[in-house]
Design a protein around this motif. Structure first.
Motif, short mmCIF file in Angstrom:
data_model
loop_
_atom_site.label_atom_id
_atom_site.label_comp_id
_atom_site.label_asym_id
_atom_site.label_seq_id
_atom_site.Cartn_x
_atom_site.Cartn_y
_atom_site.Cartn_z
N SER A 179 0.86 -1.18 0.00
CA SER A 179 0.00 0.00 0.00
C SER A 179 0.90 1.23 0.00
O SER A 179 1.63 1.47 0.95
CB SER A 179 -0.89 0.02 1.25
N GLU A 180 0.85 1.99 -1.09
CA GLU A 180 1.65 3.20 -1.17
C GLU A 180 0.86 4.37 -0.60
O GLU A 180 -0.29 4.59 -0.99
CB GLU A 180 2.04 3.49 -2.61
N VAL A 181 1.49 5.10 0.31
CA VAL A 181 0.86 6.24 0.94
C VAL A 181 1.77 7.45 0.71
O VAL A 181 2.94 7.43 1.05
CB VAL A 181 0.67 6.02 2.46
N ALA A 182 1.21 8.49 0.12
CA ALA A 182 1.94 9.74 -0.06
C ALA A 182 1.53 10.67 1.08
O ALA A 182 0.40 10.61 1.57
CB ALA A 182 1.59 10.38 -1.40
N ILE A 183 2.47 11.50 1.52
CA ILE A 183 2.15 12.44 2.59
C ILE A 183 2.52 13.85 2.17
O ILE A 183 3.36 14.07 1.30
CB ILE A 183 2.87 12.08 3.92
N GLY A 184 1.89 14.79 2.81
CA GLY A 184 2.19 16.20 2.63
C GLY A 184 1.89 16.93 3.92
O GLY A 184 1.11 16.46 4.75
N MET A 185 2.55 18.04 4.11
CA MET A 185 2.32 18.84 5.30
C MET A 185 2.12 20.29 4.90
O MET A 185 2.85 20.81 4.06
CB MET A 185 3.50 18.76 6.26
N TYR A 186 1.12 20.91 5.47
CA TYR A 186 0.94 22.34 5.34
C TYR A 186 1.20 22.91 6.73
O TYR A 186 0.44 22.68 7.67
CB TYR A 186 -0.48 22.69 4.88
N VAL A 187 2.33 23.61 6.88
CA VAL A 187 2.71 24.14 8.18
C VAL A 187 1.95 25.44 8.42
O VAL A 187 2.09 26.40 7.67
CB VAL A 187 4.24 24.36 8.27
N HIS A 188 1.15 25.43 9.47
CA HIS A 188 0.38 26.61 9.85
C HIS A 188 1.25 27.57 10.65
O HIS A 188 1.21 28.78 10.45
CB HIS A 188 -0.83 26.17 10.67
N SER A 189 2.06 27.02 11.57
CA SER A 189 2.97 27.87 12.34
C SER A 189 4.12 27.05 12.91
O SER A 189 4.00 25.85 13.11
CB SER A 189 2.24 28.58 13.48
N LEU A 190 5.22 27.73 13.14
CA LEU A 190 6.41 27.17 13.78
C LEU A 190 6.63 28.03 15.02
O LEU A 190 6.79 29.25 14.91
CB LEU A 190 7.61 27.23 12.84
N SER A 191 6.59 27.40 16.20
CA SER A 191 6.67 28.18 17.43
C SER A 191 7.45 27.43 18.49
O SER A 191 7.87 26.29 18.29
CB SER A 191 5.27 28.51 17.93
N ALA A 192 7.57 28.08 19.63
CA ALA A 192 8.20 27.49 20.82
C ALA A 192 9.55 26.87 20.49
O ALA A 192 9.85 25.76 20.91
CB ALA A 192 7.26 26.47 21.47
N VAL A 193 10.37 27.61 19.76
CA VAL A 193 11.73 27.14 19.48
C VAL A 193 12.54 27.33 20.75
O VAL A 193 12.63 28.43 21.28
CB VAL A 193 12.36 27.92 18.31
N SER A 194 13.11 26.25 21.25
CA SER A 194 13.86 26.30 22.50
C SER A 194 15.23 25.65 22.31
O SER A 194 15.34 24.44 22.15
CB SER A 194 13.10 25.57 23.62
N GLU A 195 16.27 26.50 22.36
CA GLU A 195 17.63 25.96 22.28
C GLU A 195 17.96 25.20 23.55
O GLU A 195 18.63 24.16 23.52
CB GLU A 195 18.63 27.08 22.05
N LEU A 196 17.43 25.69 24.68
CA LEU A 196 17.69 25.05 25.97
C LEU A 196 17.18 23.61 25.99
O LEU A 196 17.88 22.68 26.38
CB LEU A 196 17.06 25.86 27.10
N ASN A 197 15.93 23.43 25.54
CA ASN A 197 15.33 22.09 25.52
C ASN A 197 15.57 21.35 24.22
O ASN A 197 15.15 20.19 24.08
CB ASN A 197 13.83 22.19 25.78
N MET A 198 16.19 22.03 23.26
CA MET A 198 16.47 21.46 21.94
C MET A 198 15.20 20.89 21.31
O MET A 198 15.12 19.71 20.97
CB MET A 198 17.60 20.44 22.02
N GLU A 199 14.19 21.77 21.17
CA GLU A 199 12.92 21.36 20.61
C GLU A 199 12.22 22.54 19.95
O GLU A 199 12.59 23.70 20.17
CB GLU A 199 12.02 20.77 21.70
N TYR A 200 11.22 22.22 19.14
CA TYR A 200 10.37 23.23 18.51
C TYR A 200 9.00 22.62 18.28
O TYR A 200 8.84 21.40 18.30
CB TYR A 200 10.99 23.75 17.20
N THR A 201 8.02 23.48 18.09
CA THR A 201 6.64 23.02 17.91
C THR A 201 6.12 23.47 16.56
O THR A 201 6.34 24.62 16.16
CB THR A 201 5.74 23.56 19.04
N ILE A 202 5.46 22.57 15.87
CA ILE A 202 4.84 22.87 14.58
C ILE A 202 3.35 22.60 14.69
O ILE A 202 2.93 21.55 15.18
CB ILE A 202 5.43 21.98 13.45
#
Length: 140
Positions: free
Chosen positions: A30-53
């Motif tokens: 079963s072939e599944v194609a994916i796509g993403m439409y990014v609404h926002s990129l936030s909460a970028v944290s160098e301290l925690n080494m994480e970000y939220t999309i």
């Protein structure tokens, strides 16, 4: 045939089993194609080494069992039909937390074309881990 009769036909238990992926009975993948439409990129944290999309995560595949020959070009289903169809099981390897948007109902859209093509779109937010070095990025 009314839309209600078409739905009953497509999802009749003698005809459709959501536990079996498309093509499994024929030995096909079963072939599944994916796509993403990014609404926002936030909460970028160098301290925690994480970000939220916040995104719309879209998946496309063909399920011949859901093909129909009718006056409708496609049918759009509400979010509750996600419990009635086979769904791929993707994951984000570096996910730390997820939040599925459910105001006022789960933010899911399902469209099935007459040839069995399925379009599944879901809105959610995901916090991802990432090696972030802002000093190195700033020196480029």
């Amino acid at each position: 045939m009314t839309l209600e009769e078409l739905m009953e036909h497509l999802f009749h238990p003698d005809r459709y089993n959501k536990k079996i992926r498309p093509g499994a009975n024929d030995g096909k993948s079963s072939e599944v194609a994916i796509g993403m439409y990014v609404h926002s990129l936030s909460a970028v944290s160098e301290l925690n080494m994480e970000y939220t999309i916040d995104m719309y995560f879209r998946q496309f595949w063909n399920d011949p069992r859901l093909a129909f020959n009718h006056s409708y070009e496609y049918i759009t289903l509400d979010s509750f039909f996600r419990f009635s169809i086979w769904l791929p099981d993707p994951y984000f390897m570096n996910s730390k937390d997820e939040h599925f948007h459910t105001v006022t109902v789960p933010n899911i859209m399902i469209r099935i074309d007459g040839n069995g093509d399925v379009f599944y779109s879901q809105r959610f937010s995901v916090t991802l881990s990432c090696d972030i070095d802002l000093l190195a990025a700033g020196s480029m």
